[in-house]
Scaffold this motif. Structure first.
Motif, PDB file in Angstrom:
ATOM      1  N   THR A  99       0.829  -1.207   0.000  1.00 30.52           N
ATOM      2  CA  THR A  99       0.000   0.000   0.000  1.00 30.52           C
ATOM      3  C   THR A  99       0.863   1.256   0.000  1.00 30.52           C
ATOM      4  OG1 THR A  99      -1.792  -1.139   1.155  1.00 30.52           O
ATOM      5  CG2 THR A  99      -1.788   1.266   1.243  1.00 30.52           C
ATOM      6  N   TRP A 100       1.885   1.297   0.861  1.00 30.48           N
ATOM      7  CA  TRP A 100       2.746   2.470   0.940  1.00 30.48           C
ATOM      8  C   TRP A 100       3.517   2.695  -0.351  1.00 30.48           C
ATOM      9  CZ3 TRP A 100       5.095   1.793   6.530  1.00 30.48           C
ATOM     10  CH2 TRP A 100       4.122   2.164   7.457  1.00 30.48           C
TER      11      TRP A 100
ATOM     12  N   TYR B 232       1.150   4.094  -2.844  1.00 28.30           N
ATOM     13  CA  TYR B 232       0.839   5.480  -2.491  1.00 28.30           C
ATOM     14  C   TYR B 232       1.994   6.402  -2.890  1.00 28.30           C
ATOM     15  CZ  TYR B 232      -0.573   9.488   0.334  1.00 28.30           C
ATOM     16  OH  TYR B 232      -0.925  10.744   0.752  1.00 28.30           O
TER      17      TYR B 232
ATOM     18  N   LEU C 133      -6.823   2.789  -4.877  1.00 28.20           N
ATOM     19  CA  LEU C 133      -5.607   2.027  -4.632  1.00 28.20           C
ATOM     20  C   LEU C 133      -5.845   0.581  -5.017  1.00 28.20           C
ATOM     21  CD1 LEU C 133      -4.473   3.444  -1.166  1.00 28.20           C
ATOM     22  CD2 LEU C 133      -3.366   3.828  -3.360  1.00 28.20           C
TER      23      LEU C 133
ATOM     24  N   ARG D 190       2.330   7.408  -6.469  1.00 30.07           N
ATOM     25  CA  ARG D 190       1.359   8.377  -6.967  1.00 30.07           C
ATOM     26  C   ARG D 190       1.704   9.808  -6.567  1.00 30.07           C
ATOM     27  NH1 ARG D 190      -4.606   5.735  -6.961  1.00 30.07           N
ATOM     28  NH2 ARG D 190      -4.048   3.662  -7.698  1.00 30.07           N
TER      29      ARG D 190
END
Length: 254
Positions: A92-93, A96, A116, A99
């Motif tokens: 996830t990180w 992120y 996401l 982006r």
């Protein structure tokens, strides 16, 4: 142009890196790569921060110590916590961070729009502290509802300073000094300032204008990629994106 060592003449020999012993060699220039995605983007200031793997592992270990501590007071806390948390958090990180300048993954945009990526199957989010009762939250934080430090034993045991949360932080990270925290805060501030400066750079503004013109040609009107992501029509917390969101996101990528 790249240096061609075959062209070295005697009076240029030192510049070509073949001078007397001890003369530092001159390295040929290296072409700047043209990335097709920002996944794995390396920012200079990031070397002063823990990696995403280190951050996720530290966070998981803090949760584990909290869980063990709370169990000692008869509280079932974070029942769904598992080591899968590390991999899910890292993924996830990383997405992120990729982006930072807008979406860049064509396959995700076609499937998820601006959402996401989906979490790996079989993982469940840990229980949040707000699901605890007031007495249980007091054990976790070490504070009474009025903010005072807890001095009353629970289950015939004293509550550690800062509660189970404080104990977990000290166990995993040690006693972080105020100087270390100021260092982290400084890096975070510099990252933000660098990003703000990049947005006002004339070269970035020119690219955004070209992007906006391209999007108009596809029937979408946005001033820059951020405006497309922040379109109020998108509910990025929903399970699935709308068809309109996917259409905009795939045009954005193209």
């Amino acid at each position: 142009m790249y240096a061609d060592r075959s062209d070295c003449t005697p009076f240029l020999v030192s510049a070509c890196g073949s001078g007397p012993p001890g003369t530092p060699a001159v390295r040929p220039p290296v072409a700047t790569p043209a990335p097709t995605t920002t996944v794995g983007l390396r920012l200079p200031l990031n070397v002063y921060l823990p990696t995403v793997g280190e951050q996720a592992t530290g966070e998981y270990l803090v949760y584990r110590v909290q869980q063990h501590c709370m169990r000692g007071y008869g509280v079932r806390y974070l029942p769904h916590l598992s080591s899968d948390y590390i991999g899910t958090t890292v993924a996830t990180w990383r997405e992120y961070e990729s982006r930072r300048y807008g979406i860049s993954e064509r396959t995700i945009a076609a499937r998820r729009g601006y959402h996401l990526g989906e979490e790996p199957s079989g993982t469940r989010a840990p229980q949040v502290s707000t699901a605890l009762s007031v007495p249980e939250r007091e054990v976790l934080s070490g504070r009474a509802p009025d903010g005072r430090r807890m001095t009353t034993p629970v289950q015939n045991q004293d509550v550690p300073d800062g509660g189970c949360a404080g104990l977990a932080e000290r166990t995993v990270h040690g006693d972080r000094t105020a100087k270390a925290q100021r260092g982290y805060d400084l890096v975070a501030r510099l990252r933000g300032e660098a990003f703000d400066r990049s947005r006002s750079d004339p070269r970035v503004a020119a690219v955004n204008r070209k992007w906006s013109s391209c999007m108009r040609g596809k029937g979408f009107t946005y001033r820059d990629p951020d405006a497309a992501i922040e379109d109020p029509r998108w509910n990025l917390l929903s399970a699935r994106p709308s068809r309109a969101e996917v259409a905009v996101a795939t045009a954005d990528i193209a």
